[in-house]
Design an enzyme around this catalytic site. Structure first.
Site, mmCIF file in Angstrom:
data_model
loop_
_atom_site.group_PDB
_atom_site.id
_atom_site.type_symbol
_atom_site.label_atom_id
_atom_site.label_comp_id
_atom_site.label_asym_id
_atom_site.label_seq_id
_atom_site.Cartn_x
_atom_site.Cartn_y
_atom_site.Cartn_z
ATOM 1 C CB THR A 185 -5.880 0.621 -6.072
ATOM 2 O OG1 THR A 185 -6.654 1.902 -6.464
ATOM 3 C CG2 THR A 185 -5.136 0.849 -4.695
ATOM 4 C CB SER A 190 -12.717 -0.862 0.638
ATOM 5 O OG SER A 190 -12.973 0.353 1.255
ATOM 6 C CG ASP A 214 -8.752 5.293 -0.145
ATOM 7 O OD1 ASP A 214 -9.757 5.580 -0.599
ATOM 8 O OD2 ASP A 214 -8.138 4.403 -0.779
ATOM 9 N NE ARG A 227 -4.156 1.884 0.900
ATOM 10 C CZ ARG A 227 -5.134 2.044 0.032
ATOM 11 N NH1 ARG A 227 -5.193 1.642 -1.193
ATOM 12 N NH2 ARG A 227 -6.197 2.986 0.499
ATOM 13 C CG ASN A 266 -8.403 6.632 -4.515
ATOM 14 O OD1 ASN A 266 -9.275 5.587 -4.203
ATOM 15 N ND2 ASN A 266 -8.471 7.635 -3.913
ATOM 16 C CB THR A 284 -9.215 -0.515 -7.288
ATOM 17 O OG1 THR A 284 -9.074 0.646 -6.292
ATOM 18 C CG2 THR A 284 -8.711 -1.777 -6.623
HETATM 19 N N1 GLY Z 1 -8.507 3.249 -3.124
HETATM 20 C C1 GLY Z 1 -9.429 2.364 -3.018
HETATM 21 C C2 GLY Z 1 -9.206 1.542 -1.712
HETATM 22 O O1 GLY Z 1 -7.953 1.054 -1.452
HETATM 23 O O2 GLY Z 1 -10.129 1.079 -0.964
#
Ligand code: GLY
Length: 568
Positions: free
Chosen positions: A397, A451, A421, A104, A399, A379
């Site tokens: 992703t 998510s 986010d 991430r 985003n 994503t």
């Molecule tokens: N950017 C969408 C997520 O990570 O939930």
């Protein structure tokens, strides 16, 4: 169009960010036909799926194929495939060993809690979405390097090369992709003065060949130098220059300090199934397990797929679980996420005890739950199984669709807008209408809540399903429904993916339904009980693989996109 309230804004955003990526019904994902015993790849774009399949056929394992697909999607599916973003991997070896990799993005070191607020303390619209300040430090390249180091079998160079070939030689774009690019042309021009990526003098057409020379050069550097080819040297210089040209925050030090993290898989059970999923900083795994616990004791299969009782129960579970998400989920390296408490079956059962079958529970009356003791989040998704039965589930992703829509000059790749986010201000909804608080506030070096819910399901100690999807806040509910479609409603993998979906996320207090998800009687019954139902959502492109009881793999490639399943 006049936006009168937040619900309408949320709906518009779903439409703007997800429908363009191909929410067109009726076109089935491509499939090379037959029953596959040796492995399978299901992902968002045909050429990337072909790259993955080629790697499997030449003896690569699921992680090798995943690395190759990640880079191939960065070329062929720039709306979400990326090297400028991040993601999560859930892994299960053929022998049952599980692991997850968190790649991430992170907030840059000079990010601060109130960086998107004006002097009056109000969120400055768009700042966390389409500016240089919207980007977190990218994690995808380091994620692929780490995944390959630990589990890869083929040479790194062999895995990156197919993406270089696609970028250098070009590939034919689909009708959807042509429409996506035409739709973004004005924004790309506005946000990228002096750059000409993904632009054409005339309208893009299906079958046009897209060549990306700068991206090919960047990928060559990654091929030749691995991590250093992105976080150091020329590409790092180009990224930092890009940041400086737009008052962005990412520095050389941020890039050098970025590291993907191996995290223990989050494991739960639903009936006779073991659910292997992503821990925080994804909210997806925790929420999925909470949802499954919340509905487990009810006779879903007797009620049937999308029957009124089924929908009501699932919506009420979703309402409660998303309320918890808003308060308790964040980066576990910065905030003590009460995972154990949230995943106590008794807790989730008790959360469901106060809803009435006669009437919708107003979200205003639901607050995040309280625990007896405080114990110790556009994503794209791809699912892969190799010849030996190793499985990889990756969601990755930028985003929003095409991230911040800002390209790194010279390097030819798109930057994420993942900072959105985070919770910019407690209680103020982000792009997906999600609210948050302290747990997901901005701090230097912190990972924003996600998510994304890459998941693997086991039955009787053996691989059963590999599943995941894009779709912002709807990711969790799409994975939840797809799993139940197979486990409770006896649907095959493709049918489970095709099935119409619905979504509730506590706030706004609305049930989003995909057109045709509910028959008119069910729709009317739910409305009589006070459910506010809105047509249009949700997003999601579920790509999944099922190991059938006959021993072969069945893929589910989402027909809402160009998603493709290839096996052998
Ligand atoms: N950017 C969408 C997520 O990570 O939930």
């Amino acid at each position: 169009m006049l936006i009168k309230n937040k619900s309408q804004l949320f709906l518009l955003l779903i439409v703007v960010f997800f429908i363009p990526i191909g929410c067109v019904q009726g076109q089935l994902g491509k499939d090379n036909g037959g029953e596959y015993h040796n492995g399978m790849v299901v992902c968002a774009y045909p050429d990337a799926a072909q790259v993955g399949l080629n790697i499997l056929k030449k003896g690569g394992n699921a992680v090798d194929a995943a690395v190759a697909v990640q880079f191939a999607l960065a070329v062929t599916f720039p709306a979400a495939g990326n090297i400028g973003g991040g993601g999560f991997m859930v892994y299960r070896s053929a022998q049952g060993e599980t692991n997850t990799l968190d790649f991430r993005e992170k907030a840059p070191a000079s990010a601060s809690q109130n960086m998107y607020l004006d002097s009056a303390g109000n969120v400055i619209q768009g700042m966390s979405l389409s500016t240089h300040l919207a980007s977190g430090v990218p994690g995808s390249v380091d994620g692929m390097v780490e995944a390959h180091k630990k589990y890869g079998k083929l040479k790194w160079e062999e895995l990156v090369q197919p993406a270089i070939d696609l970028a250098h030689n070009g590939f034919k774009i689909t009708k959807r992709m042509a429409a996506d690019l035409n739709r973004e042309t004005a924004e790309f021009k506005k946000l990228n003065e002096g750059k000409s990526y993904l632009l054409k003098d005339s309208l893009w057409q299906e079958g046009d060949v897209l060549v990306q020379e700068d991206l090919a050069k960047t990928l060559e550097r990654i091929r030749d130098k691995g991590r250093a080819g992105f976080y150091d040297g020329i590409v790092a210089d180009e990224l930092v220059d890009e940041m400086q040209s737009g008052k962005g925050l990412i520095t050389k030090a941020d890039l050098q300090n970025y590291h993907a993290i191996w995290r223990k898989a989050l494991i739960g059970r639903y009936k006779e199934y073991k659910i292997i999923t992503m821990p925080p900083p994804s909210s997806g795994g925790v929420a999925l397990l909470q949802l499954l616990q919340s509905v487990e004791k009810y006779p879903l299969s007797r009620w049937g797929f999308n029957a009124d009782s089924t929908v009501q129960l699932m919506v009420e579970a979703e309402r409660r679980v998303y309320a918890d998400r808003s308060k308790y989920l964040g980066d576990p390296d910065f905030y003590k996420v009460p995972v154990d408490s949230l995943l106590k079956p008794a807790y989730n059962t008790s959360r469901m005890s106060d809803f009435s079958w006669d009437k919708a529970t107003p979200s205003a009356s639901i607050q995040p739950g309280k625990f007896v003791a405080y114990e110790s989040d556009q994503t794209t998704h791809y699912s892969i199984v190799d010849h030996d039965g190793n499985a990889v589930s990756i969601t990755t992703t930028l985003n929003g669709s095409f991230g911040s829509k800002i390209f790194v000059k010279g390097a030819g790749f798109l930057l994420n807008n993942e900072m959105d986010d985070f919770s910019s201000k407690p209680g103020v909804p982000n792009m997906f209408g999600l609210v948050g608080g302290k747990a997901n506030s901005i701090q230097p070096g912190k990972r924003m809540l996600s998510s994304m819910t890459p998941t693997i399901v086991e039955k009787d100690g053996k691989l059963f399903m590999v599943v995941g999807t894009p779709g912002g806040s709807t990711i969790i509910t799409s994975v939840f429904q797809t799993i139940l479609n197979v486990l409770e409603f006896n649907q095959g993998m493709q049918q489970a993916v095709n099935s119409k979906r619905f979504h509730h996320q506590w706030l706004p207090d609305l049930v989003y339904i995909e057109k045709g998800a509910l028959d008119s009687t069910t729709h009317a019954k739910l409305e009589q009980k006070g459910y506010k139902i809105i047509d249009g959502g949700p997003g999601g492109r579920v790509d999944a693989i099922l190991k059938t009881k006959w021993g072969y793999y069945e893929g589910g490639a989402d027909p809402r996109g160009d998603d493709t399943k290839l096996g052998w």
